[in-house]
Design a protein around this motif. Structure first.
Motif, PDB file in Angstrom:
ATOM      1  N   ALA A  94       0.774  -1.030   0.034  1.00 24.87           N
ATOM      2  CA  ALA A  94       0.085   0.223  -0.112  1.00 24.87           C
ATOM      3  C   ALA A  94       0.909   1.312  -0.055  1.00 24.87           C
ATOM      4  CB  ALA A  94      -0.997  -0.081   1.328  1.00 24.87           C
TER       5      ALA A  94
ATOM      6  N   LEU B 278       2.492   1.771  -3.470  1.00 26.89           N
ATOM      7  CA  LEU B 278       1.162   2.057  -4.308  1.00 26.89           C
ATOM      8  C   LEU B 278       1.049   3.645  -4.119  1.00 26.89           C
ATOM      9  CD1 LEU B 278      -1.485  -0.614  -4.498  1.00 26.89           C
ATOM     10  CD2 LEU B 278      -0.211   0.554  -6.366  1.00 26.89           C
TER      11      LEU B 278
ATOM     12  N   VAL C 191       1.764   6.337  -6.759  1.00 32.65           N
ATOM     13  CA  VAL C 191       0.730   7.241  -7.462  1.00 32.65           C
ATOM     14  C   VAL C 191       0.948   8.547  -7.164  1.00 32.65           C
ATOM     15  CG1 VAL C 191      -1.617   7.308  -7.686  1.00 32.65           C
ATOM     16  CG2 VAL C 191      -0.643   4.855  -7.806  1.00 32.65           C
TER      17      VAL C 191
ATOM     18  N   LEU D  62      -2.848  -7.344  -4.249  1.00 37.14           N
ATOM     19  CA  LEU D  62      -2.839  -6.051  -4.692  1.00 37.14           C
ATOM     20  C   LEU D  62      -4.064  -5.165  -4.701  1.00 37.14           C
ATOM     21  CD1 LEU D  62      -0.652  -6.042  -7.820  1.00 37.14           C
ATOM     22  CD2 LEU D  62      -0.609  -4.590  -6.127  1.00 37.14           C
ATOM     23  N   PRO D  63      -5.420  -5.726  -5.023  1.00 33.18           N
ATOM     24  CA  PRO D  63      -6.654  -5.129  -4.830  1.00 33.18           C
ATOM     25  C   PRO D  63      -6.906  -4.530  -3.313  1.00 33.18           C
ATOM     26  CG  PRO D  63      -6.894  -7.124  -5.956  1.00 33.18           C
ATOM     27  CD  PRO D  63      -5.545  -7.390  -5.595  1.00 33.18           C
TER      28      PRO D  63
ATOM     29  N   ALA E 100      -4.541  -1.704  -2.769  1.00 38.98           N
ATOM     30  CA  ALA E 100      -5.074  -0.636  -3.507  1.00 38.98           C
ATOM     31  C   ALA E 100      -6.139   0.083  -2.574  1.00 38.98           C
ATOM     32  CB  ALA E 100      -5.535  -0.938  -4.849  1.00 38.98           C
ATOM     33  N   CYS E 101      -7.064  -0.647  -2.247  1.00 36.71           N
ATOM     34  CA  CYS E 101      -8.131  -0.143  -1.150  1.00 36.71           C
ATOM     35  C   CYS E 101      -7.505   0.678  -0.142  1.00 36.71           C
ATOM     36  CB  CYS E 101      -9.318  -1.283  -0.678  1.00 36.71           C
ATOM     37  SG  CYS E 101     -10.075  -1.821  -1.925  1.00 36.71           S
TER      38      CYS E 101
ATOM     39  N   ALA F  63      -4.592   1.722   0.229  1.00 34.57           N
ATOM     40  CA  ALA F  63      -3.796   2.720  -0.272  1.00 34.57           C
ATOM     41  C   ALA F  63      -4.545   4.151  -0.575  1.00 34.57           C
ATOM     42  CB  ALA F  63      -2.750   2.543  -1.413  1.00 34.57           C
ATOM     43  N   LEU F  64      -5.861   3.829  -0.675  1.00 38.78           N
ATOM     44  CA  LEU F  64      -6.721   4.983  -1.401  1.00 38.78           C
ATOM     45  C   LEU F  64      -6.656   6.153  -0.551  1.00 38.78           C
ATOM     46  CD1 LEU F  64      -8.703   6.002  -3.403  1.00 38.78           C
ATOM     47  CD2 LEU F  64     -10.543   5.214  -1.984  1.00 38.78           C
TER      48      LEU F  64
ATOM     49  N   THR G 211      -3.239   7.652  -0.522  1.00 39.61           N
ATOM     50  CA  THR G 211      -2.887   8.313  -1.861  1.00 39.61           C
ATOM     51  C   THR G 211      -3.412   9.774  -1.937  1.00 39.61           C
ATOM     52  OG1 THR G 211      -2.978   6.339  -2.772  1.00 39.61           O
ATOM     53  CG2 THR G 211      -2.757   7.804  -4.448  1.00 39.61           C
TER      54      THR G 211
END
Lengths: 300, 318
Positions: A105, A108, A112, A167-168, A171-172, A174-175, A178
């Protein structure tokens, strides 16, 4: 110098962490042993006595804390009340999952957020950049649970064991970070772009690339300092993400431990998470020294 | 220009404040918006005004017995009751009778959404008020001396090491009882170090400024200087975090309830709706409304927070 001082304060922080977990243990209404025996069905008087002895609840408070400190230093929190497995082994199995999730995370989020924030800062006047900034603002307000549920429903794997499968979930996780980092990065770059040295660079005929290369370097500094503060937030949000995605990390384990009133396991997880955070903060300080040569010079 | 005028001029902050006020109104008036009892009715020759608030014993047994006219609330269901008339429509999609469908016990989702505002708005501001006060006290106390600063600094550092949700779970695990008050207390316990850290930095800066020296020179006591000359200025960062903090506290509350450790079972909470969405295979009418409600609260808090920050920071620079 700065880092050396920090390192000297680490033992004090570690002692403080054990004080908190000790307070938690004694926050149990009544006696830890009887409460646990009362809530876990079928506990015999012998097991209560064993538990009381195990925690040393018959000794004076200071002695108890001394024993607790010694045990914490060895990460020895006794055995799980559910299956009798040593808590240390359980946590050792779950921690890599949570840490790799947090690491993914982080990668990511920074991967990003830095280019995104820089682009939004550089093209601040464009309409799409304004719209994206507003969208990011909204994204920050979404509850992690809802995002995770949506991603899972969209076909992300449940109970993944590989990094790619995670990964998914990462990503959640990391949102929110990010969005926070990208907004921060955007603000930092906007600040640098208004600085005199950038105006000079422009006047000398530097194009967009040169200007960004100059300004971004300095604008990166404040973002990197955030690195250290991210781990507790990621471990915290990780509880939700692990639960939704069925990942057997410490968040999921803590969730189960609350359901089964497995106090030794809960205390171990709390301690380990705090120590991991401390390590993360120290690493971030180190990274800060690497990025900013001025600090490195001071520490030499 | 005062800080309030500057705050009002920012369109985002005004929008955020407006949304927040509407949400507070919804929370306060939840029983007027969604209740199993009508706003007014006539039963056996007696006129009942606002029985949805007073809940008279003559009516509580059931709406069906009302023989005269009645004026229902916009959502004619309470947060706890099942479908009236004994028909339990479990997990029904949105329809004319249930605007947002029903949950797994046949309760009206719209009614639970409206009443869930209360849980969020009780926990959020209360938790924030608690930890901002605690953080302010600790942060300002750091100016009392080097020893105090060192010890309080260690306490803050330790507090910052614990991931909030994990510590919340640990607290829930050992106390084994849950109520909205305890959720708020637990959030306050985990969040005060952030406020204390910000306040300490600001307090040390302010303590070095000439007006504090002047106050000391004219003979003001230590307590007087702390309370009147230092605290008002050092509170700026804490006030800014307070606005953001309400949104974060609502996120923590819903996360805890989502996991099943927040408000006790029948309490209407947005997190509980999310948990139902997970359990029911992600029915959209259970997922989307609470998500939007949570996002709305957090968004308005963040807008207000940005407005407060802008208003107060330009005071400092002016």
């Amino acid at each position: 110098m700065r880092l050396a001082r920090r390192l000297m304060l680490v033992p004090a922080t570690l002692v403080g962490i054990t004080l908190v977990t000790f307070a938690l243990l004694h926050a149990l209404p009544g006696d830890a042993a009887t409460v646990q025996a009362g809530t876990s069905r079928g506990a015999s008087p012998e097991s209560i006595a064993a538990m009381r002895h195990d925690y040393g609840l018959d000794r004076p408070l200071l002695r108890q804390y001394g024993a607790w400190l010694a045990r914490s230093a060895r990460f020895d929190f006794g055995v799980s009340l559910v299956d009798g497995e040593p808590v240390r082994a359980k946590v050792a199995r779950a921690l890599p999952v949570s840490l790799s999730l947090a690491l993914l995370a982080t990668l990511l989020a920074f991967g990003v957020a830095i280019p995104l924030g820089a682009a939004l800062g550089y093209y601040d006047r464009r309409r799409w950049a304004r719209a994206s900034s507003a969208a990011l603002y909204g994204g920050y307000a979404l509850p992690a649970a809802a995002v995770a549920l949506l991603v899972l429903h969209a076909g992300a794997p449940w109970g993944a064991r590989t990094l790619v499968g995670m990964l998914p979930a990462a990503a959640c996780l990391a949102l929110a970070e990010t969005v926070k980092l990208a907004r921060y990065q955007r603000g930092a770059l906007l600040g640098e772009l208004a600085a005199d040295y950038v105006v000079t660079a422009r006047a000398k005929g530097h194009g967009a690339r040169g200007v960004v290369a100059h300004a971004l370097r300095n604008a990166l500094l404040p973002t990197v300092t955030l690195l250290g503060a991210e781990l507790p937030a990621l471990l915290s949000a990780g509880v939700i993400v692990e639960q939704v995605f069925g990942l057997h990390g410490i968040g999921m384990m803590a969730f189960d431990a609350v359901l089964t009133r497995d106090v030794p396991l809960l205390l171990a997880i709390t301690t380990v998470a705090a120590v991991a955070t401390l390590a993360g903060v120290l690493l971030a300080d180190l990274a800060y020294g690497l990025v900013d040569p001025r600090l490195r010079g001071r520490s030499a | 220009m005062t800080a309030w005028q500057r705050f009002r001029r920012a369109p985002g902050a005004r929008l955020g404040l407006g949304v927040m006020l509407v949400l507070v109104a919804v929370g306060l008036g939840a029983d007027l918006l969604a209740s199993d009892l009508p706003l007014a009715c006539r039963q056996r020759g007696t006129l009942h005004l606002l029985p949805c608030l007073t809940r008279p014993a003559a009516l509580v047994d059931g709406v069906e017995r009302i023989d005269g006219w009645q004026l229902r609330t916009p959502i004619p269901y309470g947060p706890y009751e099942q479908h009236p008339g004994g028909v339990t429509a479990v997990l029904a999609p949105p329809s004319r009778s249930h605007w947002l469908g029903t949950d797994d016990r046949g309760r009206d989702v719209a009614a639970r959404l409206v009443h869930g505002t209360r849980a969020a708005l009780l926990v959020g501001p209360f938790a924030v008020a608690l930890y901002v006060l605690l953080g302010l006290a600790v942060g300002v106390a750091a100016t009392l001396g080097r020893t105090a600063d060192f010890l309080l600094g260690r306490a803050v550092e330790v507090g910052l090491m614990f991931p909030t949700l994990l510590l919340l779970l640990a607290i829930q695990g050992v106390t084994s009882s849950t109520s909205l008050l305890e959720v708020a207390l637990a959030i306050a316990v985990t969040q005060w170090p952030h406020v204390a850290r910000l306040t300490r930095a600001e307090a040390l800066r302010v303590a070095a400024s000439p007006h504090i020296e002047a106050a000391r020179a004219v003979g003001a006591g230590r307590a007087r200087i702390l309370a009147l000359h230092l605290l008002p200025l050092a509170a700026t960062p804490a006030l800014t975090t307070a606005a953001f903090g309400v949104g974060q506290a609502v996120l923590f509350e819903t996360a805890l309830t989502f996991l099943g450790f927040g408000a006790p079972a029948p309490t209407a909470s947005w997190g509980e709706l999310l948990a139902q969405a997970q359990a029911s295979g992600l029915q959209p009418w259970l997922l989307v409304p609470p998500t939007l409600a949570i996002a709305l609260v957090v968004l308005s808090c963040n807008l207000v927070g940005d407005g407060v920050r802008a208003a107060l920071s330009s005071t400092a620079s002016a």
